[in-house]
Design a protein around this motif. Structure first.
Motif, PDB file in Angstrom:
ATOM      1  N   SER A 119       8.070  13.945  -1.155  1.00  0.00           N
ATOM      2  CA  SER A 119       7.240  12.739  -1.255  1.00  0.00           C
ATOM      3  C   SER A 119       8.124  11.499  -1.216  1.00  0.00           C
ATOM      4  N   THR A 121       7.668   7.115  -1.931  1.00  0.00           N
ATOM      5  CA  THR A 121       6.784   6.049  -2.399  1.00  0.00           C
ATOM      6  C   THR A 121       7.217   4.722  -1.794  1.00  0.00           C
ATOM      7  N   ASP A 224      -0.063   4.718   5.823  1.00  0.00           N
ATOM      8  CA  ASP A 224      -0.988   4.422   4.739  1.00  0.00           C
ATOM      9  C   ASP A 224      -0.810   5.431   3.616  1.00  0.00           C
ATOM     10  N   ASN A 225      -1.366   5.120   2.488  1.00  0.00           N
ATOM     11  CA  ASN A 225      -1.334   6.042   1.354  1.00  0.00           C
ATOM     12  C   ASN A 225      -2.009   7.361   1.750  1.00  0.00           C
ATOM     13  N   GLY A 226      -1.327   8.487   1.509  1.00  0.00           N
ATOM     14  CA  GLY A 226      -1.864   9.794   1.889  1.00  0.00           C
ATOM     15  C   GLY A 226      -1.433  10.250   3.265  1.00  0.00           C
ATOM     16  N   SER A 227      -0.702   9.399   4.024  1.00  0.00           N
ATOM     17  CA  SER A 227      -0.210   9.817   5.327  1.00  0.00           C
ATOM     18  C   SER A 227       0.846  10.912   5.168  1.00  0.00           C
ATOM     19  N   GLN A 228       1.033  11.699   6.213  1.00  0.00           N
ATOM     20  CA  GLN A 228       2.070  12.732   6.222  1.00  0.00           C
ATOM     21  C   GLN A 228       2.849  12.626   7.526  1.00  0.00           C
ATOM     22  N   ASN A 250       5.203  13.298   2.462  1.00  0.00           N
ATOM     23  CA  ASN A 250       3.912  12.828   1.959  1.00  0.00           C
ATOM     24  C   ASN A 250       4.085  11.397   1.458  1.00  0.00           C
ATOM     25  N   ILE A 251       3.336  10.478   2.047  1.00  0.00           N
ATOM     26  CA  ILE A 251       3.500   9.049   1.785  1.00  0.00           C
ATOM     27  C   ILE A 251       2.560   8.585   0.673  1.00  0.00           C
ATOM     28  N   SER A 252       3.144   7.878  -0.304  1.00  0.00           N
ATOM     29  CA  SER A 252       2.350   7.190  -1.336  1.00  0.00           C
ATOM     30  C   SER A 252       2.676   5.704  -1.264  1.00  0.00           C
ATOM     31  N   VAL A 253       1.649   4.861  -1.284  1.00  0.00           N
ATOM     32  CA  VAL A 253       1.844   3.409  -1.245  1.00  0.00           C
ATOM     33  C   VAL A 253       1.369   2.827  -2.568  1.00  0.00           C
ATOM     34  N   MET A 254       2.246   2.087  -3.222  1.00  0.00           N
ATOM     35  CA  MET A 254       1.912   1.521  -4.536  1.00  0.00           C
ATOM     36  C   MET A 254       0.871   0.402  -4.411  1.00  0.00           C
TER      37      MET A 254
END
Length: 354
Positions: A119, A121, A224-228, A250-254
């Motif tokens: 992951s 962030t 975007d948040n949830g992108s892979q 796995n991408i998470s965006v704050m």
């Protein structure tokens, strides 16, 4: 003695059936009625009948004779002459035709390495414009000493003496139904067909090691948040010369303190007071690129939207960017000074009841 059924009827085909039709019908019925698969009463006799019909109709000479004279020509009752077809029972017939119920590959093929996941962030700005990120992971790689062979440098694997290099062993079992042949991976070499007599001291013969790696990854603008994201070939090393696996990010965006993302657009809530709404104003608003000015017309109502073109998130696929949408939010003061209260009272009198 019971009347024997017509062989064409047994296989469910007509008399003009081709050799391929006969073979296809036999495959289907043999799988369905084989005693190892079908425990119903009568399955054994049904399987005998199917095999007898196939042995006659699959032979051009026997089929021609049968077509002329019928069952009299076979010289046998149901099941008789079964051994004369060159098989020692159901097991041999099934094994010869289908290759064995438990047949395995003589040698295991090269296999791709395992894929990995990790992951990362991002801030909204990093997601909007893209960035480089360092990530740390543990992954399996080929041994640096033996280069994945598993042997002591200067030596090679030897042919397995148990399976003679085939990677499989054949076990024959006798039963009431005949001789069954089971093919299974060799226990000695685990299906490899070869054994390592002098293992590499570093990887102990596995040919693989686990390493801690730090990779610099380029994150594309617009994620975007949830992108892979898939990074080909950055997973575990392959087996027996297979290609390495992939790495999935796995991408998470704050969440952002000012902006809310809506697709490739961003939303900013601009608080204004009664005077600005009634008289109009020119104000500065924040954007991802810095400050920008917007003009608020006099008489503007709360909830009005202003659009700043190309001030949003970069399009992940394609060129250009989304917009920034500024929504006006009329703020009612909770506390007033004496002077402010007096001014509002005078304003209220002048406006009257609306």
């Amino acid at each position: 003695m019971a009347t024997k059924r017509d062989y064409y009827e047994v296989l469910g085909i007509d008399r003009n059936a081709t050799d391929e039709d006969i073979k296809r019908a036999f495959r289907k019925l043999a799988f369905q009625h084989h005693p190892d698969r079908n425990k119903d009463d009568g399955a054994t006799e049904k399987f005998k009948e199917i095999n007898e019909a196939y042995e006659v109709l699959s032979s051009p000479d026997k089929r021609a004779t049968y077509d002329r004279f019928g069952h009299v020509s076979t010289g046998s009752g149901m099941g008789q002459g079964f051994e004369g077809f060159g098989f020692n029972g159901f097991g041999d017939i099934f094994d010869a035709f289908f290759g064995g119920m438990n047949a395995t590959a003589a040698r295991q093929e090269p296999r791709q390495g395992n894929s990995l996941q990790t992951s990362v962030t991002l801030t909204l700005e990093e997601a909007a414009f893209g960035c480089d990120k360092e990530i740390k992971l543990n992954r399996v790689e080929n041994c640096s000493m033996c280069h994945g062979i598993g042997c002591k440098p200067g030596t090679r694997p030897a042919k397995c003496p148990t399976c003679n290099g085939s990677g499989q062993v054949r076990r024959v079992q006798q039963s009431f139904f005949g001789r069954f042949i089971n093919v299974a991976p060799c226990d000695k070499c685990r299906g490899e067909g070869q054994i390592i007599t002098e293992p590499c001291s570093q990887c102990r013969g596995s040919g693989r090691e686990k390493f801690a790696r730090t990779l610099t990854i380029t994150i594309p603008a617009g994620v975007d948040n949830g992108s892979q994201l898939r990074l080909g070939g950055e997973g575990d090393a392959g087996v027996r010369g297979g290609s390495p696996g992939d790495l999935y990010l796995n991408i998470s965006v704050m969440p952002h303190k000012l902006f809310t993302r809506e697709g490739d657009d961003i939303l900013y809530e601009l608080p204004i007071n009664f005077a600005q709404a009634a008289l109009g104003d020119e104000v500065e608003v924040p954007t991802l690129d810095g400050k920008a000015k917007i003009k608020i017309p006099s008489g503007t109502q709360t909830g009005k939207l202003f659009r700043l073109k190309e001030k949003g998130i970069a399009h992940l696929r394609g060129s250009g960017r989304g917009d920034e949408i500024v929504r006006l939010n009329l703020v009612t003061p909770e506390k007033l000074t004496k002077e402010q209260k007096k001014l509002f009272e005078e304003l209220a009198k002048s406006l009257g009841n609306s």
